[in-house]
Design an enzyme around this catalytic site. Structure first.
Site, PDB file in Angstrom:
ATOM      1  CG  ASP A  58      -2.357   0.630   1.062  1.00  0.00           C
ATOM      2  OD1 ASP A  58      -2.281   1.767   0.597  1.00  0.00           O
ATOM      3  OD2 ASP A  58      -3.208  -0.240   0.867  1.00  0.00           O
TER       4      ASP A  58
ATOM      5  CB  SER B 280      -6.824   2.234   0.148  1.00  0.00           C
ATOM      6  OG  SER B 280      -5.370   2.504   0.561  1.00  0.00           O
TER       7      SER B 280
ATOM      8  NE  ARG C  33      -9.492   3.777   8.690  1.00  0.00           N
ATOM      9  CZ  ARG C  33      -8.766   3.898   7.409  1.00  0.00           C
ATOM     10  NH1 ARG C  33      -9.659   4.025   6.323  1.00  0.00           N
ATOM     11  NH2 ARG C  33      -7.444   3.694   7.336  1.00  0.00           N
TER      12      ARG C  33
ATOM     13  NE  ARG D 261     -11.936   5.581   1.997  1.00  0.00           N
ATOM     14  CZ  ARG D 261     -10.764   5.397   1.768  1.00  0.00           C
ATOM     15  NH1 ARG D 261      -9.684   5.975   0.891  1.00  0.00           N
ATOM     16  NH2 ARG D 261      -9.946   4.886   2.918  1.00  0.00           N
TER      17      ARG D 261
ATOM     18  CG  ASP E  77     -12.966   4.128   4.850  1.00  0.00           C
ATOM     19  OD1 ASP E  77     -13.471   5.273   4.536  1.00  0.00           O
ATOM     20  OD2 ASP E  77     -11.815   3.881   4.969  1.00  0.00           O
ATOM     21  NE  ARG E  78      -9.918   7.546   7.599  1.00  0.00           N
ATOM     22  CZ  ARG E  78      -9.233   7.393   8.750  1.00  0.00           C
ATOM     23  NH1 ARG E  78      -9.943   7.575  10.112  1.00  0.00           N
ATOM     24  NH2 ARG E  78      -8.081   6.708   8.751  1.00  0.00           N
TER      25      ARG E  78
ATOM     26  CE  LYS F 222      -4.083   1.102   4.046  1.00  0.00           C
ATOM     27  NZ  LYS F 222      -4.706   2.378   3.341  1.00  0.00           N
TER      28      LYS F 222
ATOM     29  CG  HIS G  19      -2.850   4.690  -3.306  1.00  0.00           C
ATOM     30  ND1 HIS G  19      -1.916   5.328  -2.381  1.00  0.00           N
ATOM     31  CD2 HIS G  19      -3.795   4.031  -2.524  1.00  0.00           C
ATOM     32  CE1 HIS G  19      -2.211   4.847  -1.104  1.00  0.00           C
ATOM     33  NE2 HIS G  19      -3.489   4.191  -1.257  1.00  0.00           N
TER      34      HIS G  19
ATOM     35  CG  HIS H 204      -3.261   8.428  -1.500  1.00  0.00           C
ATOM     36  ND1 HIS H 204      -4.502   7.963  -1.505  1.00  0.00           N
ATOM     37  CD2 HIS H 204      -2.844   8.051  -0.312  1.00  0.00           C
ATOM     38  CE1 HIS H 204      -4.925   7.212  -0.477  1.00  0.00           C
ATOM     39  NE2 HIS H 204      -3.716   7.334   0.498  1.00  0.00           N
TER      40      HIS H 204
END
EC number: 5.4.2.12
Length: 520
Positions: free
Chosen positions: A13, A63, A198, A268, A270-271, A342, A451, A469
């Site tokens: 990652d 990710s 998260r 997004r 997850d958070r 991850k 990435h 990133h």
């Protein structure tokens, strides 16, 4: 039957390739294993950003996007792209879910609260989506429109929020002129560290909830820009800005009241889940809420989780015959393994947004270290992760294994160059152990990344730490039989390549190409 020869997909990652060597932690790191593999085995560079992964051109990958494309074997057009297109096509302003929420509140003279990550980063949200939502609310007659701004500094430079706050204020000035009877303003600012946790650190989320719902912050200011300037004086970068309430013209902090509508503008998932559950879970027990307003609507921009009881403005598009599903249909066994940071990426995202395991699938979760920031332990738990992975290869139980090493990304996000170098060196050692185990047991490895990140640790323009990133390509190395690498490729070509190496046909839904053509 425990004598399978595993094909192992290793995802390093945040491991991008950048020719420029300055502030390049990957170049600086001592990585004899990967250097040797690159010299000895077929390898190439592949694209992980922009249209290559279904994002707008020039947008860095991340990710979530990376793993969806890796597992799908086709370019998956991301929510970011869908929403941006809906705005430019004029569909966004007529979105029935968003319109209903605004109309319900407005008809009762209640407020519309818009909240999310106010950032041009494009990883969790985009500020242009937030501005479009402000416009939608005003056009549908909302007389009270408030923005609760979560500040970035992680997918953007650490101190870059001023421009975004200024744009938001300008947008409000345009929508609510001096002759207008309505009221529109930034109502609060707080760093994403709090609002977008998260990892079940509910004390952080509680600070964001109390700020937005009750107008209770550590600080109170007349404007968002004053709040930001004061935060910088306290040496708080954007990500860590303490809860700051912004007063209305009457001098009072703004609260969420009964009948108000709430619209979460992160795309997004997850958070966005934990903060959403504060408002939607009937049995919520993350912390004791002082006040629970009877809101009229809570809208998620996209579906954050199937069990969050709230409508989403942009429903998910299902993916069929992703890698995991295709392997299961052909009675192949598979293992998904990573650290906590991850784990969702090698499971949920790699499976195309499916939470459940496929037949023949197993999972191993290695806890990430309990440290405040990962520069304090740049190796993370890579040794234990590798112990488990080597054991899985030696067991002969799995046809296919996918593993993610989070270090390059998670340590890259801290902005610490020396720690990122150590992280890369730790991963290199682990890769050597995995490759040896695979070779000793008749298996093969594909090594790539989702990435870039650690290859650029300083912003060349501002001189600040580069914590985001990058748009750089990433390596792909095949450690196995003789093969001819393609001239170019993307993440969506990885699953078709793995299937080719496993001697399997790819499903018609997978439109990706084979990047490592075996030489007979």
């Amino acid at each position: 039957m425990a004598n399978k020869k595993s094909t192992v997909l290793m995802i390093l990652d945040g491991w991008g390739y950048r020719e420029e060597t300055s502030s390049n932690a990957i170049h600086q790191a001592n990585t004899p294993v990967l250097d040797n593999l690159k010299a000895k085995y077929p390898n190439m560079l592949i694209d992980t950003s922009g249209m290559a992964v279904g994002l707008p051109e020039g947008q860095m990958g991340n990710s979530e996007v990376g793993h969806v494309n890796l597992g799908a074997g086709r370019v998956v057009y991301q929510d970011f792209t869908r929403i941006t297109k809906a705005i430019s096509d004029g569909d966004f302003i007529e979105n029935p879910t968003l319109c209903h929420a605004v109309d319900t509140a407005t008809s009762n003279n209640k407020a519309v609260h818009i909240f999310g990550l106010l950032s041009p980063g494009g990883v969790h949200s985009h500020e242009e989506h937030i501005f479009a939502m402000m416009e939608l609310a005003k056009k549908r007659g909302a007389q009270k429109v408030y923005l609760h701004a979560f500040l970035d500094g992680r997918d953007t430079p650490p101190r870059s929020a001023q421009a975004s706050l200024e744009k938001a204020q300008q947008k409000f000035s345009k929508l609510f002129t001096e002759t207008d009877t309505g009221e529109g303003q930034i109502a609060s600012v707080i760093g994403r560290y709090y609002a977008m946790d998260r990892d079940q650190r509910w004390d952080r989320v509680e600070a964001a909830y109390n700020l937005m719902v009750n107008g209770e912050g550590l600080h109170q200011y007349n404007s968002a820009l004053d709040a930001l300037a004061a935060a910088y004086e306290r040496n708080e970068n954007d990500e860590f800005v303490g809860a700051s309430a912004i007063t209305s013209p009457s001098g009072k902090a703004i609260k969420v009241n009964d009948g108000d509508a709430l619209i979460f503008m992160n795309f997004r998932a997850d958070r966005a889940r934990q903060f959403s559950r504060c408002f939607t879970d009937t049995n919520f027990n993350g912390f004791e809420r002082k006040r629970i307003p009877a809101i009229s609507n809570f809208v998620m921009l996209t579906q954050y989780a199937a069990d969050i009881d709230a409508p989403s403005a942009f429903a998910p598009t299902p993916l069929t015959n992703v890698m995991g599903e295709w392997l299961a249909k052909h009675n192949k066994t598979q293992l998904r393994i990573s650290e906590t940071e991850k784990y969702a990426h090698v499971t949920f995202f790699f499976s195309g947004g499916k939470e459940d395991m496929f037949t023949g699938e197993e999972r191993i979760l290695v806890p990430s270290p309990d440290v405040a920031t990962y520069d304090l332990q740049p190796e993370m738990n890579s040794t234990l992760l590798t112990d488990k992975l080597v054991g899985a290869i030696e067991s002969g139980k799995y046809d296919f294994i996918v593993c993610n090493y989070p270090n390059g990304d998670m340590v890259g996000h801290t902005g610490s160059f020396d720690a990122a170098v150590k992280a890369c060196e730790a991963v290199d050692t682990c890769v050597g152990r995995v490759v040896k185990a695979a070779q000793d047991n008749g298996g093969e490895c594909l090594i790539t990344a989702d990435h870039g990140n650690a290859e650029q640790m300083q912003d060349p323009v501002s001189g600040q730490a580069h914590t985001a990133h990058t748009c750089e390509p990433v390596p792909l190395i095949y450690v196995g039989r003789n093969a001819s690498p393609a001239a170019s490729g993307t993440l969506s070509d990885i699953s078709p390549s793995v299937l080719h190496l496993m001697g399997m046909e790819q499903p018609q839904e997978m439109t990706g190409s084979v990047l490592m053509q075996l030489i007979k």
